[in-house]
Write an enzyme that holds these catalytic residues in place. Structure first.
Site, PDB file in Angstrom:
ATOM      1  CB  ALA A 212       0.456  -0.629   5.102  1.00  0.00           C
ATOM      2  CE1 TYR A 213       4.464  -8.425   5.379  1.00  0.00           C
ATOM      3  CE2 TYR A 213       5.885  -7.752   3.562  1.00  0.00           C
ATOM      4  CZ  TYR A 213       5.556  -8.657   4.557  1.00  0.00           C
ATOM      5  OH  TYR A 213       6.322  -9.778   4.738  1.00  0.00           O
TER       6      TYR A 213
END
Length: 255
Positions: A159-160
């Site tokens: 997600a980062y």
């Protein structure tokens, strides 16, 4: 404190995520390079200590608390820059948050929401507010901190990395959109850097630092100041023809 050939003499520069790591290094460096800096982060105490340090060394610095997950807070922080200085010449959008390390299928909805809010939407909100203030002065420069993880698959931080890749796209789009208004927009993609964020990742996944170091041709982690040096140049008039660039600062790890 300011050198005769300082990069940022006379410029007002806003820095997010300024209380530690790359942001704190940038605050010290930009002030030493002649900028009047306005430092933003959630925690007030480390900001106040940094402001005192810079002022003691002869620099100009102020602090404002800001929560990257809160759009109104971001806009209020940029408004505070206008109250203090009446203009904005440069912005280093450096604030970020790490996700809980783990594979794609175990990343929670909540983690994705936080990554979106802090690592993507916050930059969108900050950039639009910063650009609006810069337009009044006729020019400006923005630098966004992305990540080497935005340039390739990142199974440990999916997600980062996804939000950082989206930030690269936003950076390039803003550069093209705002170039006619005299606003340059660039990004930097640090690799492994000796910050508290990496410390947290190492604590959650022991061995990360060794793996990053082994995969870096220069054979070491970056120091926060080394990353800040690139941002300083991009914000300076010496980079006057550079916009829409996503600049690696990774010791060759992405090559």
């Amino acid at each position: 404190m300011t050198q005769n050939n300082a990069l940022l003499t006379g410029k007002v520069v806003f820095i997010t995520g300024a209380s530690r790591g790359i942001g704190a290094a940038a605050a010290r460096l930009f002030a030493a390079e002649g900028a009047s800096v306005v430092l933003a982060a959630r925690s007030r105490e480390p900001l106040d200590l940094l402001v005192k340090e810079i002022r003691t060394a002869g620099g100009v610095a102020d602090a404002v608390t800001m929560d990257l997950a809160d759009r109104a807070s971001i806009r209020a922080a940029v408004d505070r820059v206008e109250e203090l200085h009446g203009r904005l010449d440069g912005a280093f959008n450096n604030g970020a948050t790490i996700q809980h390390p783990g594979p794609l299928d175990t990343t929670s909805d909540e983690d994705v929401d936080v990554q979106f809010a802090v690592n993507f939407r916050a930059h969108w909100v900050a950039m639009t507010a910063e650009a609006a203030l810069m337009r009044r002065g006729g020019a400006g420069a923005i630098v966004n901190t992305s990540s080497i993880g935005s340039r390739r698959a990142n199974p440990a931080l999916p997600a980062y990395a996804a939000m950082k890749r989206a930030l690269n796209s936003l950076t390039e789009t803003a550069a093209v959109t705002w170039a006619p208004q005299g606003i340059r927009v660039n990004g930097i993609t640090p690799g492994g850097t000796a910050t508290e964020m990496i410390d947290a990742w190492e604590a959650a996944t022991p061995g990360v630092v060794d793996r990053i170091t082994a995969s870096t041709p220069l054979g070491r982690m970056a120091e926060p100041r080394e990353v800040a040096e690139v941002a300083a140049w991009l914000l300076s008039d010496r980079a006057s023809m550079v916009t829409g660039a996503i600049v690696p600062v990774d010791g060759g790890a992405g090559a």
